[in-house]
Design an enzyme around this catalytic site. Sequence first.
Site: not given
Length: 406
Positions: A123, A200, A203, A226, A364
């Site tokens: 991202h 990261d 998600q 999220k 993104c």
Amino acid sequence: MAYDIQKIRADFPILHQNVYGKPLVYFDNGATSQKPQSVIDAISKVYKEINSNIHRGVHYLSTRTTDKYENARKIVKEFINAGHFHEVIFTSGTTASINSVMYSFGEKFVNKGDEIIISAMEHHSNIVPWQILCERKGAKLQIIPFNENGELLLNEYEKLLSEKTKLVAINHVSNTLGTINPVKEIIKIAHRNDVPVLVDGAQAVHHTKVDVQDLDADFYAFSGHKAYGPTGIGVLYGKEKWLEAMPPFLSGGDMIKTVTFEKTVYNDLPFKFEAGTANFVGAIGLAEALKYITSVGTENISLHEAGLLEYGTKKLEEIADLKIYGNARNKASAISFLLKNIHHSDVGIILDKLGVAVRTGNHCTQPIMDKFDISGTVRASFAMYNTKEEIDVLFDGLKKIIEMFS
Ligand code: PMP
């Protein structure tokens, strides 16, 4: 225990509405997820009953809010299985968490000629900060490539690691391709070279069980919004040894022990990295969201979403003029696709009129688009409350769009 989808759906008030006269099908969960009533209630309860600034107050409301805030940290600690509660830092989201590491870790440990490794499926939030750091320090960005299916090439990754490498920053799950990256292996390889790894997890945390100690991640970042929690709150997990060694990034109130004009002594972890009034309402809301996930069961959610992914993939593959981008063997519940000769925005706009919310564009992740030589995709991303019947609505909508354009 059986997965009670109707009960779960009943917990999310926003789902029960019509848009343009059609029942809402919300497939934009990769961008942000909807919130259960318990999260909405927890936020409202703070404002109705205990709202007061944390940490500095001696009065009743302040001590109650502070307790709730610090309890939220404990809930996060347990959720990701951090070793210590002071390794959990509240930030405003994944982007803020990554930027904190970039400025703080980067300031101390990255110098001219050093290298940072990221992947080609990051991202922008896990690309641009490292570009800025590299520019500032005269360091170099190295990129792990991926194959046509959207799987990272680990042999290429190993070749990139050297004594110049200061950090590997990698996503756990790709928001565009859905790939679940083998982060445990990636971390193991980096550690063999004494290189720390930032993951990261924007998600990942709400789709799959995350155990930062088992992964042996040095840093792990995620966002509340999220993961069924509020916006404006996120987490940076960091191993104590790194956080202790790193200078504060933001400075001001709460991150200090003492201040004189001659010298300021910084506060202990985690407060050293929480300057200013923290988003305590957001943290309390996030804790409630994590409690909700735990009550449904992360494994149950993973299983349910794997069922949706399998069903959705098979259904969409029935459409001859549809191409899916991202076919990794290990994949989370997001499907990126294009219809032949129809612009992704047109698909999104028409689906919207049919009640189906999807995301269109580059998500993104422009470098992924460049790799496939496309400008964007349509992305349907599923959450714990989605159903196969909703996927049927998407399928019928796509058939209709193809008819319209033929
Ligand atoms: N990384 C990934 C993989 C993401 O999907 C996102 C959000 N789309 C981010 C980072 C940034 O998250 P936030 O905007 O909540 O900071």
